[in-house]
Design an enzyme around this catalytic site. Structure first.
Site, short mmCIF file in Angstrom:
data_model
loop_
_atom_site.label_atom_id
_atom_site.label_comp_id
_atom_site.label_asym_id
_atom_site.label_seq_id
_atom_site.Cartn_x
_atom_site.Cartn_y
_atom_site.Cartn_z
N TYR A 157 0.82 -1.22 0.00
CA TYR A 157 0.00 0.00 0.00
C TYR A 157 0.85 1.27 0.00
CZ TYR A 157 -4.46 -2.38 0.75
OH TYR A 157 -5.59 -3.14 0.60
N LYS A 251 2.46 -13.59 6.58
CA LYS A 251 2.60 -14.66 5.59
C LYS A 251 4.09 -14.97 5.42
CE LYS A 251 0.79 -17.49 2.53
NZ LYS A 251 0.12 -18.72 2.99
N ASP A 317 -3.43 -16.77 6.08
CA ASP A 317 -4.54 -17.54 5.51
C ASP A 317 -5.19 -18.44 6.55
OD1 ASP A 317 -1.98 -18.71 5.35
OD2 ASP A 317 -2.65 -20.22 3.94
N ASP A 341 -6.27 -5.37 5.81
CA ASP A 341 -7.40 -4.98 4.97
C ASP A 341 -8.37 -6.15 4.83
OD1 ASP A 341 -9.01 -3.46 3.36
OD2 ASP A 341 -7.54 -3.13 1.79
#
Length: 453
Positions: A157, A251, A317, A341
């Protein structure tokens, strides 16, 4: 030039030694917002003023200061984000806004992102809790009670990306090919030979799309300092509010030197800054390696029994699955921009939707904060007095709590709980609640005020 009129009766919020100094009549800049923004703001401001009046019997009062951004600013001043608006948020520290239009085409990619970056609002604070009676797609939404600290200024971002086929993208590709040839080999279609080789095997319809070398390139910056200040803010919040744990969501199993570094730096900084006040899974791993799993488990148990805050981590995830299957395992979450987000919107859906999801963008060092609706402008409902004002109402509740006006904040929560419980609600809730009566946005604001008593 935006013709902003500063309320003469108000005082400036300031910060001294890291603590906000809030006058009895603070000047608070606000942006009504685009689309449904004016309807939502009108209802919300009445709720805010009523809560302050009831809590402090006239001893305190907000001096609202309207500033402009988005479509309204473009229409009036031919500028999506006037300098005067940014200056107002800088000078008066704390403000609130409705939803803003994102300009199509060139210029600012997102007004919300622009404000966050200009003021270095590095924390996107998203509390997620369930209000009894709100329609939910899950069986036990009341188990969701989390606070997300989403890093606001780094990750993809940051906006460092270049269009496929552009000279800028080609420069990046050329640099990687020259300096890091092994890595360049992982860019599937970065060379003429790779494109031609694939097209010989591919369906002929891909020829037009794949005939040119077009590779979009984005850069994902993650820094130790950016990680440290976010994790510190999350831990400070958890200790202050006597929360059970902070989970670092990442992640890192795939992106080892960005997301994985976020986890490792988070653990390291937590131990360095807080010492025995926290216990990290990194400590557990070290003890397990040195003395075995039983010793590590005992060490963790004793630390938590002694009042230490648990700092743990989870893969992004898996987290999106586990917040559905066992939400009680999560309390405070610290995570990077993109993960945050996805996660905050997914959690909002579990407790009734983004229509009542509040948000705050905060720099705890400078004191700057902008609280905001987290949903879009919904232009098809503009000026219909129809939509749910809950997102801005709860963002105001967050703002008052940030200012230390907890009595007003508590009244807003009480009023919203009562209004929802009465089943006199806006259309988004009414269509999903048995026995509900649909009322207008403005009427819902009145209903919230009535239930403050």
């Amino acid at each position: 030039m935006a013709n902003n009129v500063i309320p003469p009766q108000g005082g400036k919020i300031s910060i001294q030694s890291g603590k906000l100094q809030v006058p009895e009549n603070p000047i608070v800049p606000f942006i009504r917002g685009d689309g449904t923004g004016p309807d939502i703001w009108a209802a919300s401001q009445r709720v805010f003023d009523a809560a302050v009046q009831k809590a402090y019997a006239g001893q305190r009062q907000v001096a609202w200061f309207e500033v402009f951004a988005g479509q309204a600013a473009k229409d009036q001043f031919d500028n999506w984000l006037p300098d005067e608006t940014v200056t107002a948020f800088k000078d008066f520290l704390v403000g609130i806004k409705g939803p803003l239009t994102t300009p199509v085409g060139g210029g600012i990619r997102s007004l919300n992102v622009a404000l966050r970056q200009m003021l270095d609002l590095y924390v996107c604070l998203r509390p997620v809790q369930y209000f009894s009676g709100v329609p939910s797609p899950v069986k036990r939404p009341e188990k969701v009670d989390m606070v997300i600290f989403r890093e606001n200024t780094e990750d993809i971002y940051a906006g460092i990306e270049y269009a496929g086929g552009s000279p800028e993208a080609q420069k990046i590709l050329d640099f990687i090919a020259r300096e890091f040839p092994k890595d360049f080999a992982k860019i599937r279609f970065g060379t003429r030979a790779a494109v031609d080789s694939y097209l010989k095997l591919a369906d002929a319809t891909l020829g037009a799309a794949g005939g040119e070398i077009q590779v979009g390139v984005g850069i994902k910056p993650i820094s130790r300092l950016g990680t440290a200040r976010l994790v510190k803010a999350a831990i400070d919040y958890a200790l202050r509010h006597q929360r059970r744990s902070v989970t670092l969501v990442h992640k890192g199993n795939i992106m080892k030197f960005t997301e994985g570094a976020f986890r490792d730096w988070g653990y390291s900084e937590a131990e360095r800054i807080y010492g025995a006040r926290v216990y990290t899974w990194a400590q557990w791993e070290r003890t397990k390696k040195a003395k075995g799993e039983e010793a590590a488990n005992l060490e963790q148990k004793q630390a938590l029994k002694g009042g230490a805050l648990l700092i743990k981590d989870a893969i992004a995830d898996i987290t999106l699955q586990q917040v559905l299957t066992r939400p009680e395992d999560f309390d405070v979450i610290a995570t990077l921009n993109l993960n945050g987000d996805y996660l905050s919107d997914a959690l909002a859906a579990q407790v009734g939707g983004i229509g009542i999801a509040p948000g705050g963008n905060i720099n705890y060092d400078s004191g700057h904060a902008i609280f905001e609706a987290t949903h879009g402008t919904a232009p098809k409902y503009a000026d219909l007095d129809k939509v749910n004002p809950g997102s801005v109402v709860l963002s105001g509740e967050m703002m008052f709590r940030y200012l230390g006006w907890t009595e007003a904040a508590d009244l807003i929560v009480k009023g919203l709980n009562g209004a929802i419980g009465s089943k006199r609600v806006t259309y988004d809730f009414a269509r999903l609640m048995d026995g509900a009566t649909e009322i207008k946005c403005s009427e819902f604001g009145d209903n919230v005020i009535a239930h403050m008593s």
